[in-house]
Enzyme design. Structure first.
Site, PDB file in Angstrom:
ATOM      1  N   ASN A 159       0.797  -1.231   0.000  1.00 47.56           N
ATOM      2  CA  ASN A 159       0.000   0.000   0.000  1.00 47.56           C
ATOM      3  C   ASN A 159       0.831   1.284   0.000  1.00 47.56           C
ATOM      4  OD1 ASN A 159       0.821  -0.547   2.611  1.00 47.56           O
ATOM      5  ND2 ASN A 159      -1.138  -0.016   3.564  1.00 47.56           N
ATOM      6  N   GLU A 256       4.763  -3.866  12.230  1.00 48.93           N
ATOM      7  CA  GLU A 256       3.530  -3.067  12.214  1.00 48.93           C
ATOM      8  C   GLU A 256       2.547  -3.819  11.338  1.00 48.93           C
ATOM      9  OE1 GLU A 256       0.629  -0.610  10.811  1.00 48.93           O
ATOM     10  OE2 GLU A 256       2.400   0.099   9.746  1.00 48.93           O
ATOM     11  N   CYS A 290      -3.380   0.621   7.032  1.00 54.27           N
ATOM     12  CA  CYS A 290      -3.509   0.053   8.376  1.00 54.27           C
ATOM     13  C   CYS A 290      -4.129   1.052   9.344  1.00 54.27           C
ATOM     14  CB  CYS A 290      -2.149  -0.401   8.901  1.00 54.27           C
ATOM     15  SG  CYS A 290      -1.412  -1.763   7.984  1.00 54.27           S
TER      16      CYS A 290
END
Length: 489
Positions: A159, A256, A290
């Site tokens: 992304n 993450e 996210c």
């Protein structure tokens, strides 16, 4: 629309050499359809060569100074800026990101290399001096200094294929580590250009940076499970992160992972401001972030008003030509991802949610037929039941999900009910309540009266529960990628 770039062919970069392999990864063109690039796919033998190169160079890298490493990072930043237009076009095509966002991502990546240089200088200059303070250690003196952790495996997502890569690679190099970069197979071309920029920097030893694109099924476990790796920096899904953690050995995990950020909206909040923040938080990059606001928890007294205000915001969030400066969003990364979003929306509707707007897979005019199924309309769901899967599961789609709560305790129960705990937001004009909620919400970061945002990484961020291990950010990541050595005098 931009002129279509010529078919690209990128190579692997290991131990200072560009390599070809028999197998390649074809990269889809999410702007014009078809494929626009191929990259050589690393096989196990190539992965082993990269591991050995990164391992063998560790002693030499430990001898480099922070001044040298900072200069490397600043030169890399200059190289990225020089290739801004090329990189922006590549990000548009491989990630399906609108051109305005793609350009911003290039500058963000460059700035992260600049900032990593600054942070490394600061951290390395702040060693510690200690004296013995317990019986039997009177008169002891010690210096505590930072040194590189070793070899860092960087596993990056689709992304933000350049900006997130920079957030991993820049701290690793600035700290004096060797790097193995394994990019997402759907978006490896911007990382290949970064590899080309790094390869041209004078002074970086061969083996200090290695670019190893490849299928996770082919080289993923081999890389993450090798004893020559000292740290793994990863951004990705919770499932993938758990798999890597199971495979890795005695390494520093810096992950993450997935998010399902709640925005908790109380009845004293500025609803116009809330609506703008929640629309952007839900629809930016088609929700494939996210930190996206995945669910809006609205106090029951303001639910209907907030739904109306978000609905008014949605005209600004429409799909279109990715090279049009006014386009706000594009396709999802794959047809499978669109299938997933559709499944979650259907589940919510079956359980009683109301579709206020959107809800269908519909492409804008002019989109090639082969990409049509990857578009999902910006969608607003109201009165979503608490047991709908979309309230607890990561969606990665352009869906604003509005559910209700009665009081603080219920809001906390919903917000903390997910296995994901990366980001959250609280909207209220009551300072004490804002702080009370921020402290009780289980998340790595909580923003008050604003949508979650990680920015350049100057504020540490990361997740609890299934959302990750450790905290990212330029100074935070450099600390994670260095170890302390105590020298007792």
């Amino acid at each position: 629309m931009a002129t279509r770039v010529a078919q690209r062919r990128e190579r692997i970069y290991v131990d200072g050499e560009w390599l070809e392999t028999e197998n390649v990864i074809s990269v889809s063109d999410l702007a014009d359809g078809g494929t626009f690039a191929q990259v050589a796919a690393a096989d196990p033998a190539t992965a082993h060569a990269a591991l050995e190169a990164a391992h063998e160079i560790k002693p030499e890298l430990r001898e480099t100074t922070v001044v040298e490493r900072a200069q490397w990072c600043e030169t890399i930043a200059e190289g990225l800026r020089e290739r801004e237009e090329e990189l922006a076009e590549v990000i548009v095509r491989e990630a399906g990101k609108p051109i305005s966002s793609a350009r911003g991502e290039v500058e963000q990546a460059a700035t992260r290399f600049d900032r990593a240089a600054e942070e490394a200088r600061t951290i390395v200059s702040k060693g510690e001096y200690r004296e013995g303070s317990t019986e039997g250690h009177e008169g002891w003196q010690a210096i505590v200094k930072h040194e590189p952790i070793g070899a860092v495996l960087c596993i990056t997502p689709y992304n933000y294929p350049l900006a997130t890569t920079a957030l991993q690679v820049a701290p690793a190099l600035a700290a004096g580590n060797s790097v193995l970069l394994k990019p997402a197979s759907k978006t490896p071309i911007s990382a290949a250009i970064l590899a080309d920029v790094i390869a041209d920097v004078d002074g970086i030893p061969d083996g200090a940076f290695n670019f190893v694109p490849g299928e996770a099924s082919e080289i993923g476990d081999l890389l993450s499970g090798d004893d020559r790796i000292n740290a793994i920096a990863m951004t990705g899904s919770s499932g993938a992160g758990k798999h890597v953690a199971r495979e890795s050995g005695m390494v520093n995990l810096h992950m993450e992972l997935g998010g399902n950020a709640p925005a908790v909206v109380f009845d004293d909040a500025d609803l116009t401001d809330v609506a703008g923040n929640c629309a952007k938080g839900s629809f930016k990059y088609a929700g494939q972030r996210c930190s996206a606001i995945s669910r809006v928890l609205a106090h029951e007294d303001v639910h209907d008003d907030l739904v109306d205000l978000i609905d008014e915001q949605m005209d600004a969030w429409q799909a279109g030509d990715l090279f049009d400066e006014d386009t706000a969003l594009g396709p999802l990364i794959s047809e499978a991802q669109a299938d997933w979003v559709e499944e979650l929306v259907e589940d919510a509707v079956e359980k009683g949610a109301e579709i206020v707007r959107g809800g269908e897979r519909r492409a804008p005019k002019g989109v090639p037929d082969e990409l049509g199924s990857q578009f999902f309309e910006p969608t607003l769901l109201a009165n979503v039941p608490h047991d709908a899967r979309i309230v607890d599961e990561e969606q990665f789609g352009p869906i604003a999900v509005i559910t209700t709560f009665e009081d603080e305790d219920e809001a906390l129960e919903i917000a903390n009910g997910s296995d994901l705990a990366l980001d959250a937001a609280v909207f209220t004009s009551d300072y004490k309540r804002a702080m009370r909620m921020a402290e009780r919400i289980d998340a790595g970061a909580v923003r008050i009266n604003g949508a979650p945002s990680h920015g350049l990484g100057d504020v540490p961020f990361g997740g609890n529960k299934d959302s990750g291990i450790g905290r990212e950010g330029l100074d935070a990541s450099i600390h994670e990628m260095m170890r302390k050595k105590s020298i007792v005098l």
